[in-house]
Design an enzyme around this catalytic site. Structure first.
Site, short mmCIF file in Angstrom:
data_model
loop_
_atom_site.label_atom_id
_atom_site.label_comp_id
_atom_site.label_asym_id
_atom_site.label_seq_id
_atom_site.Cartn_x
_atom_site.Cartn_y
_atom_site.Cartn_z
CG HIS A 61 13.94 -7.39 2.72
ND1 HIS A 61 14.35 -8.06 3.86
CD2 HIS A 61 14.46 -8.08 1.67
CE1 HIS A 61 15.09 -9.11 3.50
NE2 HIS A 61 15.16 -9.14 2.19
CD GLU B 11 -2.15 -5.45 -6.04
OE1 GLU B 11 -3.14 -4.85 -5.58
OE2 GLU B 11 -2.05 -6.69 -6.04
CG ASN C 135 -6.79 2.03 -0.58
OD1 ASN C 135 -7.41 1.40 -1.42
ND2 ASN C 135 -6.05 1.44 0.34
NE ARG D 199 -4.10 -1.79 2.11
CZ ARG D 199 -4.11 -3.07 2.50
NH1 ARG D 199 -3.08 -3.57 3.12
NH2 ARG D 199 -5.17 -3.82 2.28
CD GLU E 5 18.62 -8.45 0.85
OE1 GLU E 5 19.67 -8.88 1.37
OE2 GLU E 5 17.56 -9.11 0.83
#
Length: 139
Positions: A73, A55, A59, A9, A116
């Site tokens: 990570h 992805e 919002n 997100r 990383e």
């Protein structure tokens, strides 16, 4: 079974795309905007490898997100750890854990996601300014 993607997100899609695409070098492979759901999904992949995607979920309403301890990570193999870190720095990204060992570095996205970077093959010989660069913040 096939691994598809990891969802992250984000709070500012443009800022996140500058980091993931502009600085890190990923490319956008597809996007979905939902007017009804008030969100945008942007799928990113490393050039030449669309099998493992990130992805970005944005919002549209303001919302604060915390980074859970269960998430560690994202990791990417790079051809040249020093060139990758220099490219990130050129885009204003702080190298939190510099590649002093010629093998591994960590940076954070604008939303605090730890990324990383690992040198492809074996470690490169230690080089300045990397080998004497201190850690900055957390990763």
């Amino acid at each position: 079974m096939k691994y598809l993607h990891t969802m992250v997100r984000v709070t500012d899609i443009d800022q996140s795309l500058r980091f993931y695409c502009g600085a890190l070098g990923l490319r956008e492979v597809r996007r979905y905007d939902s007017e009804q759901g008030r969100y945008t999904l942007v799928f990113l992949a490393a050039p030449g490898d669309e099998s493992a995607q990130v992805e970005l979920t944005w919002n549209w309403g303001p919302e604060a997100y915390g980074i859970g301890r269960a998430f560690g990570h994202l990791a990417y193999e790079v051809d040249d750890i020093y060139a990758a870190c220099q490219q990130l720095m050129d885009h204003g990204v702080t190298i939190n854990r510099p590649p002093r060992d010629g093998r591994m570095a960590f940076v954070r996205s604008p939303d605090g996601i730890s990324v990383e970077l690992l040198q492809k093959g074996g470690a490169r010989p230690a080089e300045e300014p990397w080998k004497s660069m201190p850690n900055t913040g957390t990763w």
